[in-house]
Design a protein around this motif. Structure first.
Motif, PDB file in Angstrom:
ATOM      1  N   SER A 154      29.964  18.412 -17.836  1.00 14.22           N
ATOM      2  CA  SER A 154      28.902  17.426 -18.061  1.00 14.22           C
ATOM      3  C   SER A 154      28.503  16.702 -16.783  1.00 14.22           C
ATOM      4  O   SER A 154      27.325  16.435 -16.554  1.00 14.22           O
ATOM      5  N   ASN A 192      24.731  16.721 -15.173  1.00 16.36           N
ATOM      6  CA  ASN A 192      24.018  15.487 -14.837  1.00 16.36           C
ATOM      7  C   ASN A 192      23.568  15.476 -13.382  1.00 16.36           C
ATOM      8  O   ASN A 192      22.505  14.942 -13.059  1.00 16.36           O
ATOM      9  N   ARG A 225      20.236  17.181 -13.139  1.00 13.57           N
ATOM     10  CA  ARG A 225      19.209  16.783 -14.106  1.00 13.57           C
ATOM     11  C   ARG A 225      17.843  16.624 -13.446  1.00 13.57           C
ATOM     12  O   ARG A 225      16.834  17.142 -13.941  1.00 13.57           O
TER      13      ARG A 225
END
Length: 203
Positions: A68, A72, A75
């Motif tokens: 994760s 991120n 992103r």
């Protein structure tokens, strides 16, 4: 229907010449092509972040799916690349800073030039069948004297990096001599605006 990504990189807001010229092109284009779609990105007012250690780790990770924190880290890059890929054409306004591009535009380049997204590990561009217009603004002139041409690291760099990702149909309009007195400035702006109107008909 054509989808155009319109990007401005000058931080000068309403005082920016490059912004006024890209706006003029897009307005003229929409007059002739009212059904076309425009996506606007303002990295002068809303800069994108530079790449960092997490970005590099995520970009070159072989793990699927990414953790994760690595997802991120990419992103912003994913958003910018998706925006680039979905467009058919590009209208970018880029002032010359110290013979090259502004730092905020270099940060944008670093976010969108990414292996497996915009080029392959074998250096094949993945952003193909696109057209690009780059409108630059410059304080001096870089067309004639060899000594001046050698200082133009802007157009050669932009052409090389976008061709690297597959965009080979690139048109440049340079508004030069903007700090060389009123007469030279107005002459250059008139030439740039004439080129803009001609390109609207031909692009």
């Amino acid at each position: 229907m054509t989808h155009i990504l319109h990007l401005d990189s000058s931080p000068r807001g309403s005082r920016s010449v490059s912004r006024s010229l890209t706006k003029e092109f897009v307005a003229g284009w929409l007059q002739s092509h009212p059904s076309d779609r425009i996506t606007y990105r303002d990295i002068g007012k809303y800069p994108v972040p530079p790449v960092d250690e997490a970005w590099i780790a995520a970009s070159f990770s072989k793990s699927e799916p990414l953790a994760s924190e690595l997802t991120n880290a990419l992103r912003v890059s994913d958003e910018l690349i998706d925006e680039l890929l979905i467009a058919d054409r590009y209208v970018f306004g880029i002032p010359m800073y110290n013979f090259s591009v502004p730092a905020n535009f270099k940060a944008y380049i670093d976010q969108i030039v990414r292996v497996e997204r915009t080029f392959t590990p074998n250096w094949q561009g993945l952003v193909t069948n696109k057209k690009m217009l780059i409108i630059t603004t410059r304080g001096g002139s870089y067309f004639n004297a060899p000594s001046s041409k050698q200082l133009d690291f802007q157009e050669p760099y932009l052409r090389a990096i976008f061709e690297f990702v597959g965009i080979t149909d690139i048109t440049f309009i340079h508004a030069e001599n903007l700090t060389m007195g009123d007469e030279a400035r107005e002459r250059s702006l008139t030439t740039a605006r004439t080129a803009i109107q001609s390109l609207i008909s031909a692009w």
